[in-house]
Design a protein around this motif. Structure first.
Motif, PDB file in Angstrom:
ATOM      1  N   MET A  70      55.230 -52.638 -30.974  1.00 32.34           N
ATOM      2  CA  MET A  70      56.311 -53.142 -31.822  1.00 32.34           C
ATOM      3  C   MET A  70      56.332 -54.666 -31.782  1.00 32.34           C
ATOM      4  N   LEU A  71      56.465 -55.280 -32.965  1.00 28.62           N
ATOM      5  CA  LEU A  71      56.515 -56.737 -33.039  1.00 28.62           C
ATOM      6  C   LEU A  71      57.781 -57.271 -32.387  1.00 28.62           C
ATOM      7  N   ARG A  72      57.621 -58.395 -31.686  1.00 26.03           N
ATOM      8  CA  ARG A  72      58.764 -59.030 -31.031  1.00 26.03           C
ATOM      9  C   ARG A  72      59.091 -60.343 -31.733  1.00 26.03           C
ATOM     10  N   LEU A  73      60.382 -60.615 -31.882  1.00 25.95           N
ATOM     11  CA  LEU A  73      60.827 -61.836 -32.541  1.00 25.95           C
ATOM     12  C   LEU A  73      60.316 -63.065 -31.799  1.00 25.95           C
ATOM     13  N   ASP A  74      60.364 -63.052 -30.468  1.00 28.97           N
ATOM     14  CA  ASP A  74      59.903 -64.200 -29.684  1.00 28.97           C
ATOM     15  C   ASP A  74      58.439 -64.493 -29.939  1.00 28.97           C
ATOM     16  N   ASP A  75      57.636 -63.437 -30.105  1.00 30.69           N
ATOM     17  CA  ASP A  75      56.205 -63.633 -30.342  1.00 30.69           C
ATOM     18  C   ASP A  75      55.971 -64.284 -31.711  1.00 30.69           C
ATOM     19  N   LEU A  76      56.743 -63.864 -32.716  1.00 34.24           N
ATOM     20  CA  LEU A  76      56.629 -64.481 -34.042  1.00 34.24           C
ATOM     21  C   LEU A  76      56.993 -65.952 -33.987  1.00 34.24           C
ATOM     22  N   ALA A 123      54.009 -68.481 -23.332  1.00 34.80           N
ATOM     23  CA  ALA A 123      53.664 -68.676 -24.737  1.00 34.80           C
ATOM     24  C   ALA A 123      52.286 -68.091 -25.043  1.00 34.80           C
ATOM     25  N   SER A 124      51.333 -68.309 -24.144  1.00 33.94           N
ATOM     26  CA  SER A 124      49.994 -67.763 -24.336  1.00 33.94           C
ATOM     27  C   SER A 124      50.021 -66.243 -24.341  1.00 33.94           C
ATOM     28  N   ALA A 125      50.831 -65.654 -23.462  1.00 36.29           N
ATOM     29  CA  ALA A 125      50.943 -64.193 -23.428  1.00 36.29           C
ATOM     30  C   ALA A 125      51.554 -63.655 -24.719  1.00 36.29           C
ATOM     31  N   ALA A 126      52.500 -64.416 -25.300  1.00 29.46           N
ATOM     32  CA  ALA A 126      53.128 -63.982 -26.552  1.00 29.46           C
ATOM     33  C   ALA A 126      52.109 -63.937 -27.681  1.00 29.46           C
ATOM     34  N   LEU A 127      51.234 -64.954 -27.760  1.00 26.59           N
ATOM     35  CA  LEU A 127      50.207 -64.955 -28.801  1.00 26.59           C
ATOM     36  C   LEU A 127      49.225 -63.802 -28.615  1.00 26.59           C
ATOM     37  N   LYS A 128      48.815 -63.567 -27.386  1.00 29.04           N
ATOM     38  CA  LYS A 128      47.884 -62.463 -27.115  1.00 29.04           C
ATOM     39  C   LYS A 128      48.508 -61.125 -27.475  1.00 29.04           C
ATOM     40  N   ARG A 129      49.772 -60.969 -27.146  1.00 28.29           N
ATOM     41  CA  ARG A 129      50.470 -59.720 -27.439  1.00 28.29           C
ATOM     42  C   ARG A 129      50.551 -59.488 -28.950  1.00 28.29           C
ATOM     43  N   LEU A 130      50.828 -60.568 -29.716  1.00 24.00           N
ATOM     44  CA  LEU A 130      50.928 -60.447 -31.165  1.00 24.00           C
ATOM     45  C   LEU A 130      49.567 -60.107 -31.773  1.00 24.00           C
ATOM     46  N   GLU A 131      48.515 -60.749 -31.285  1.00 22.17           N
ATOM     47  CA  GLU A 131      47.180 -60.459 -31.801  1.00 22.17           C
ATOM     48  C   GLU A 131      46.782 -59.018 -31.511  1.00 22.17           C
ATOM     49  N   GLN A 132      47.135 -58.517 -30.336  1.00 22.83           N
ATOM     50  CA  GLN A 132      46.841 -57.125 -30.018  1.00 22.83           C
ATOM     51  C   GLN A 132      47.620 -56.178 -30.931  1.00 22.83           C
ATOM     52  N   GLU A 133      48.885 -56.519 -31.220  1.00 21.58           N
ATOM     53  CA  GLU A 133      49.712 -55.672 -32.079  1.00 21.58           C
ATOM     54  C   GLU A 133      49.140 -55.626 -33.492  1.00 21.58           C
ATOM     55  N   LEU A 134      48.610 -56.750 -33.957  1.00 20.57           N
ATOM     56  CA  LEU A 134      48.075 -56.833 -35.317  1.00 20.57           C
ATOM     57  C   LEU A 134      46.596 -56.471 -35.404  1.00 20.57           C
ATOM     58  N   ALA A 135      45.960 -56.352 -34.255  1.00 19.84           N
ATOM     59  CA  ALA A 135      44.515 -56.077 -34.202  1.00 19.84           C
ATOM     60  C   ALA A 135      43.745 -57.128 -34.993  1.00 19.84           C
TER      61      ALA A 135
END
Length: 305
Positions: free
Chosen positions: A1-7, A33-45
Protein backbone atom coordinates in the motif's frame (compact mmCIF):
# COMPACT_ATOMS: atom_id res chain seq x y z
CA UNK A 1 0.00 0.00 0.00
CA UNK A 2 1.28 3.46 -0.93
CA UNK A 3 2.23 5.70 1.98
CA UNK A 4 1.73 9.46 2.01
CA UNK A 5 5.16 10.01 3.59
CA UNK A 6 6.83 8.07 0.78
CA UNK A 7 5.09 10.21 -1.86
CA UNK A 8 6.24 13.37 -0.11
CA UNK A 9 9.85 12.15 -0.06
CA UNK A 10 9.67 11.27 -3.76
CA UNK A 11 8.17 14.63 -4.82
CA UNK A 12 10.53 16.73 -2.70
CA UNK A 13 13.56 14.76 -3.88
CA UNK A 14 12.53 15.27 -7.50
CA UNK A 15 12.00 19.00 -6.93
CA UNK A 16 15.25 19.56 -5.05
CA UNK A 17 17.40 17.08 -6.99
CA UNK A 18 18.83 15.84 -3.73
CA UNK A 19 17.71 13.15 -1.30
CA UNK A 20 19.58 14.75 1.59
CA UNK A 21 17.99 18.16 0.89
CA UNK A 22 14.54 16.57 0.79
CA UNK A 23 15.26 14.78 4.08
CA UNK A 24 16.24 18.06 5.74
CA UNK A 25 13.11 19.79 4.42
CA UNK A 26 10.86 17.01 5.74
CA UNK A 27 12.82 16.73 9.02
CA UNK A 28 13.83 13.13 8.31
CA UNK A 29 17.13 11.37 8.60
CA UNK A 30 18.82 10.46 5.28
CA UNK A 31 18.39 6.77 6.12
CA UNK A 32 14.63 7.13 6.65
CA UNK A 33 14.26 9.14 3.42
CA UNK A 34 16.26 6.57 1.46
CA UNK A 35 14.11 3.77 2.87
CA UNK A 36 10.96 5.66 1.80
CA UNK A 37 12.17 5.87 -1.80
CA UNK A 38 13.11 2.19 -1.87
CA UNK A 39 9.74 1.23 -0.43
CA UNK A 40 7.90 3.30 -3.07
CA UNK A 41 9.94 1.80 -5.91
CA UNK A 42 9.19 -1.69 -4.63
CA UNK A 43 5.47 -0.87 -4.40
CA UNK A 44 5.46 0.43 -7.98
CA UNK A 45 7.86 -2.21 -9.32
CA UNK A 46 9.68 0.62 -11.09
CA UNK A 47 12.93 2.47 -10.70
CA UNK A 48 12.15 6.15 -10.12
CA UNK A 49 15.67 7.63 -9.90
CA UNK A 50 19.01 6.97 -11.49
CA UNK A 51 21.62 7.32 -8.77
CA UNK A 52 25.33 7.94 -8.86
CA UNK A 53 27.80 9.16 -6.27
CA UNK A 54 27.37 12.74 -7.49
CA UNK A 55 23.89 13.02 -8.99
CA UNK A 56 20.32 11.89 -8.68
CA UNK A 57 17.92 12.23 -11.61
CA UNK A 58 14.52 10.94 -12.52
CA UNK A 59 14.09 7.99 -14.83
CA UNK A 60 11.49 8.11 -17.61
CA UNK A 61 9.13 6.19 -15.30
CA UNK A 62 9.90 8.62 -12.49
CA UNK A 63 9.04 11.64 -14.64
CA UNK A 64 5.71 10.04 -15.59
CA UNK A 65 4.83 9.18 -12.03
CA UNK A 66 5.84 12.60 -10.64
CA UNK A 67 2.79 14.25 -12.26
CA UNK A 68 0.41 11.82 -10.53
CA UNK A 69 2.22 12.02 -7.20
CA UNK A 70 2.04 15.82 -7.18
CA UNK A 71 -1.67 15.76 -8.04
CA UNK A 72 -2.36 13.24 -5.31
CA UNK A 73 -0.61 15.34 -2.66
CA UNK A 74 -2.39 18.50 -3.84
CA UNK A 75 -5.80 16.81 -3.76
CA UNK A 76 -5.19 15.48 -0.27
CA UNK A 77 -4.09 18.94 0.93
CA UNK A 78 -7.21 20.55 -0.58
CA UNK A 79 -9.42 17.94 1.07
CA UNK A 80 -7.76 18.59 4.43
CA UNK A 81 -8.23 22.35 4.04
CA UNK A 82 -11.89 21.86 3.12
CA UNK A 83 -12.55 19.81 6.24
CA UNK A 84 -10.70 22.28 8.43
CA UNK A 85 -12.56 25.24 6.94
CA UNK A 86 -15.85 23.45 7.46
CA UNK A 87 -15.22 23.41 11.18
CA UNK A 88 -14.21 27.05 11.37
CA UNK A 89 -16.35 30.17 11.27
CA UNK A 90 -15.73 32.25 8.17
CA UNK A 91 -14.33 35.69 8.75
CA UNK A 92 -12.14 38.42 7.31
CA UNK A 93 -13.00 40.97 4.63
CA UNK A 94 -14.94 40.04 1.50
CA UNK A 95 -15.05 42.73 -1.20
CA UNK A 96 -17.68 42.39 -3.91
CA UNK A 97 -19.28 44.44 -6.64
CA UNK A 98 -22.79 44.13 -8.08
CA UNK A 99 -25.09 45.87 -10.59
CA UNK A 100 -26.83 48.95 -9.17
CA UNK A 101 -30.45 47.75 -9.37
CA UNK A 102 -29.79 44.17 -8.28
CA UNK A 103 -27.45 45.35 -5.54
CA UNK A 104 -29.71 47.97 -3.96
CA UNK A 105 -33.04 46.23 -4.16
CA UNK A 106 -32.22 42.53 -3.80
CA UNK A 107 -28.66 41.93 -2.67
CA UNK A 108 -28.65 44.35 0.31
CA UNK A 109 -31.26 42.45 2.38
CA UNK A 110 -29.74 39.12 1.35
CA UNK A 111 -26.33 40.29 2.58
CA UNK A 112 -27.93 41.30 5.89
CA UNK A 113 -29.13 37.75 6.56
CA UNK A 114 -25.82 36.30 5.34
CA UNK A 115 -23.80 38.49 7.68
CA UNK A 116 -26.13 37.72 10.58
CA UNK A 117 -25.34 34.04 10.04
CA UNK A 118 -21.59 34.80 9.83
CA UNK A 119 -20.92 37.71 12.20
CA UNK A 120 -17.12 37.42 11.88
CA UNK A 121 -17.33 38.31 8.19
CA UNK A 122 -16.79 41.90 7.03
CA UNK A 123 -18.33 43.00 3.73
CA UNK A 124 -17.35 45.81 1.39
CA UNK A 125 -19.90 46.40 -1.39
CA UNK A 126 -19.33 48.39 -4.60
CA UNK A 127 -22.43 49.13 -6.68
CA UNK A 128 -22.40 50.20 -10.31
CA UNK A 129 -23.32 49.08 -13.79
CA UNK A 130 -19.80 49.38 -15.15
CA UNK A 131 -17.89 46.13 -14.80
CA UNK A 132 -15.34 46.33 -12.02
CA UNK A 133 -11.74 45.60 -13.05
CA UNK A 134 -11.02 42.55 -10.92
CA UNK A 135 -7.28 42.86 -11.52
CA UNK A 136 -6.93 46.55 -10.57
CA UNK A 137 -9.78 47.47 -8.25
CA UNK A 138 -10.02 46.33 -4.60
CA UNK A 139 -12.64 43.69 -5.42
CA UNK A 140 -12.49 39.95 -4.69
CA UNK A 141 -15.61 38.85 -6.56
CA UNK A 142 -18.33 40.40 -8.72
CA UNK A 143 -21.92 39.50 -9.47
CA UNK A 144 -22.57 40.20 -13.15
CA UNK A 145 -25.18 39.57 -15.77
CA UNK A 146 -23.92 37.67 -18.80
CA UNK A 147 -20.76 35.73 -19.47
CA UNK A 148 -17.48 37.55 -18.78
CA UNK A 149 -15.89 39.16 -21.83
CA UNK A 150 -12.43 38.19 -20.54
CA UNK A 151 -12.04 34.42 -20.92
CA UNK A 152 -9.29 34.37 -18.27
CA UNK A 153 -11.83 35.19 -15.54
CA UNK A 154 -13.50 32.44 -13.50
CA UNK A 155 -17.32 32.41 -13.71
CA UNK A 156 -19.65 30.38 -11.49
CA UNK A 157 -23.40 30.28 -12.27
CA UNK A 158 -25.78 31.90 -9.78
CA UNK A 159 -29.00 32.29 -11.80
CA UNK A 160 -28.34 30.73 -15.21
CA UNK A 161 -32.01 30.70 -16.27
CA UNK A 162 -32.63 34.42 -15.86
CA UNK A 163 -33.94 36.46 -18.83
CA UNK A 164 -34.99 40.02 -19.64
CA UNK A 165 -38.66 40.96 -19.79
CA UNK A 166 -40.67 43.90 -21.09
CA UNK A 167 -42.60 45.79 -18.38
CA UNK A 168 -44.61 48.90 -17.66
CA UNK A 169 -46.63 50.26 -14.76
CA UNK A 170 -50.45 49.99 -14.70
CA UNK A 171 -50.61 53.81 -14.73
CA UNK A 172 -48.59 54.05 -17.94
CA UNK A 173 -50.66 51.33 -19.63
CA UNK A 174 -53.92 53.00 -18.60
CA UNK A 175 -52.79 56.22 -20.24
CA UNK A 176 -51.06 54.85 -23.35
CA UNK A 177 -52.44 51.40 -23.97
CA UNK A 178 -50.68 48.01 -23.98
CA UNK A 179 -48.45 46.90 -26.87
CA UNK A 180 -49.65 43.67 -28.46
CA UNK A 181 -46.87 43.20 -31.01
CA UNK A 182 -43.20 44.15 -31.24
CA UNK A 183 -44.10 46.66 -33.93
CA UNK A 184 -46.20 48.52 -31.36
CA UNK A 185 -43.09 49.48 -29.38
CA UNK A 186 -42.37 52.21 -31.92
CA UNK A 187 -45.35 54.20 -30.63
CA UNK A 188 -44.34 53.91 -26.95
CA UNK A 189 -41.87 55.79 -24.80
CA UNK A 190 -39.07 53.33 -24.03
CA UNK A 191 -36.78 53.96 -21.06
CA UNK A 192 -33.18 53.30 -22.02
CA UNK A 193 -29.97 52.65 -20.16
CA UNK A 194 -26.34 53.07 -21.13
CA UNK A 195 -23.23 51.08 -20.32
CA UNK A 196 -19.82 52.59 -21.06
CA UNK A 197 -21.53 55.37 -23.00
CA UNK A 198 -23.37 52.97 -25.31
CA UNK A 199 -27.15 53.34 -25.53
CA UNK A 200 -29.01 50.00 -25.41
CA UNK A 201 -31.81 50.80 -27.81
CA UNK A 202 -31.95 47.43 -29.55
CA UNK A 203 -34.23 45.07 -27.63
CA UNK A 204 -34.28 41.37 -28.51
CA UNK A 205 -37.07 38.84 -28.00
CA UNK A 206 -37.80 35.21 -28.84
CA UNK A 207 -41.07 33.79 -30.15
CA UNK A 208 -39.91 30.24 -29.45
CA UNK A 209 -38.65 29.70 -32.97
CA UNK A 210 -36.43 32.66 -33.76
CA UNK A 211 -34.80 35.72 -32.29
CA UNK A 212 -36.44 39.05 -33.11
CA UNK A 213 -35.00 42.50 -32.54
CA UNK A 214 -36.53 45.94 -32.50
CA UNK A 215 -34.90 49.37 -32.25
CA UNK A 216 -36.70 51.56 -29.71
CA UNK A 217 -36.56 55.18 -28.61
CA UNK A 218 -37.66 57.33 -25.71
CA UNK A 219 -37.19 60.62 -23.93
CA UNK A 220 -35.08 59.32 -21.02
CA UNK A 221 -31.86 57.36 -20.61
CA UNK A 222 -29.45 56.75 -17.73
CA UNK A 223 -26.24 54.87 -16.97
CA UNK A 224 -27.84 53.67 -13.70
CA UNK A 225 -30.21 50.72 -14.23
CA UNK A 226 -31.96 51.44 -10.94
CA UNK A 227 -32.89 54.91 -12.18
CA UNK A 228 -34.44 53.39 -15.31
CA UNK A 229 -36.48 51.00 -13.17
CA UNK A 230 -37.69 53.88 -10.96
CA UNK A 231 -38.84 55.79 -14.04
CA UNK A 232 -40.88 52.75 -15.07
CA UNK A 233 -42.45 52.54 -11.59
CA UNK A 234 -43.36 56.22 -11.90
CA UNK A 235 -45.26 55.51 -15.13
CA UNK A 236 -42.81 57.20 -17.50
CA UNK A 237 -42.56 54.41 -20.10
CA UNK A 238 -41.71 50.81 -20.99
CA UNK A 239 -38.65 49.13 -19.54
CA UNK A 240 -36.63 46.09 -20.69
CA UNK A 241 -35.11 44.58 -17.59
CA UNK A 242 -33.71 41.43 -16.03
CA UNK A 243 -36.53 39.42 -14.44
CA UNK A 244 -34.60 39.31 -11.16
CA UNK A 245 -34.62 43.13 -11.03
CA UNK A 246 -38.39 43.47 -11.52
CA UNK A 247 -39.77 40.23 -10.02
CA UNK A 248 -40.79 41.85 -6.73
CA UNK A 249 -42.40 44.79 -8.55
CA UNK A 250 -44.36 42.45 -10.82
CA UNK A 251 -45.55 40.29 -7.93
CA UNK A 252 -46.61 43.41 -5.99
CA UNK A 253 -48.52 44.78 -9.01
CA UNK A 254 -46.29 47.82 -9.44
CA UNK A 255 -45.24 46.60 -12.91
CA UNK A 256 -46.86 44.32 -15.48
CA UNK A 257 -45.03 41.98 -17.85
CA UNK A 258 -45.91 42.73 -21.48
CA UNK A 259 -45.76 40.28 -24.41
CA UNK A 260 -45.30 37.39 -21.93
CA UNK A 261 -45.06 34.89 -24.77
CA UNK A 262 -41.92 36.62 -26.03
CA UNK A 263 -39.20 36.63 -23.37
CA UNK A 264 -36.18 38.81 -23.88
CA UNK A 265 -32.49 38.03 -24.04
CA UNK A 266 -30.92 35.52 -21.69
CA UNK A 267 -29.39 37.38 -18.73
CA UNK A 268 -27.61 34.73 -16.63
CA UNK A 269 -26.25 35.98 -13.34
CA UNK A 270 -22.73 34.77 -12.57
CA UNK A 271 -20.22 35.14 -9.79
CA UNK A 272 -16.93 36.29 -11.31
CA UNK A 273 -13.41 36.30 -9.87
CA UNK A 274 -9.91 36.65 -11.24
CA UNK A 275 -8.41 33.44 -9.84
CA UNK A 276 -9.75 30.13 -8.55
CA UNK A 277 -7.66 30.66 -5.43
CA UNK A 278 -10.21 33.33 -4.44
CA UNK A 279 -13.00 30.76 -4.27
CA UNK A 280 -12.73 30.23 -0.54
CA UNK A 281 -15.47 28.95 1.75
CA UNK A 282 -16.97 32.41 2.30
CA UNK A 283 -17.35 32.91 -1.46
CA UNK A 284 -18.93 29.49 -1.97
CA UNK A 285 -21.37 30.05 0.88
CA UNK A 286 -22.32 33.49 -0.41
CA UNK A 287 -22.88 32.12 -3.91
CA UNK A 288 -25.17 29.40 -2.55
CA UNK A 289 -27.05 31.96 -0.44
CA UNK A 290 -27.66 34.32 -3.38
CA UNK A 291 -28.51 31.43 -5.73
CA UNK A 292 -31.24 30.18 -3.37
CA UNK A 293 -32.89 33.61 -3.28
CA UNK A 294 -32.62 33.97 -7.06
CA UNK A 295 -34.17 30.56 -7.63
CA UNK A 296 -37.16 31.55 -5.50
CA UNK A 297 -37.73 34.58 -7.77
CA UNK A 298 -37.22 32.57 -10.95
CA UNK A 299 -39.85 30.06 -9.82
CA UNK A 300 -42.48 32.74 -10.61
CA UNK A 301 -40.95 33.94 -13.87
CA UNK A 302 -43.23 34.22 -16.93
CA UNK A 303 -40.77 32.02 -18.87
CA UNK A 304 -39.29 28.59 -18.24
CA UNK A 305 -36.31 29.28 -15.94
Amino acid sequence: MLRLDDLQVFVRTAELGSLSAAARLLDLSPAVASAALKRLEQELASRLFTRSTRSLRLTAEGEQYLVFARNALQNLAEGRDLLLSGRAEIGGLLQLSAPSDFGRNLLLPWLDTFQQAHPQLQLRLLLGDRNADLFRQPVDIALRYGAPEDSSLVALPVAPGNRRVLCASPEYLAAHGEPRRLEDLGSHNCLLYMIAGRLHDRWSFSDGRRELGVTVSGDRSSDDADVVRRWALAGRGLVYKSWLDVADDVQAGRLRVLLPGMPGDAAPLNLICAHRAQLNRAVHLLREHVARHCQALLANAPFAA
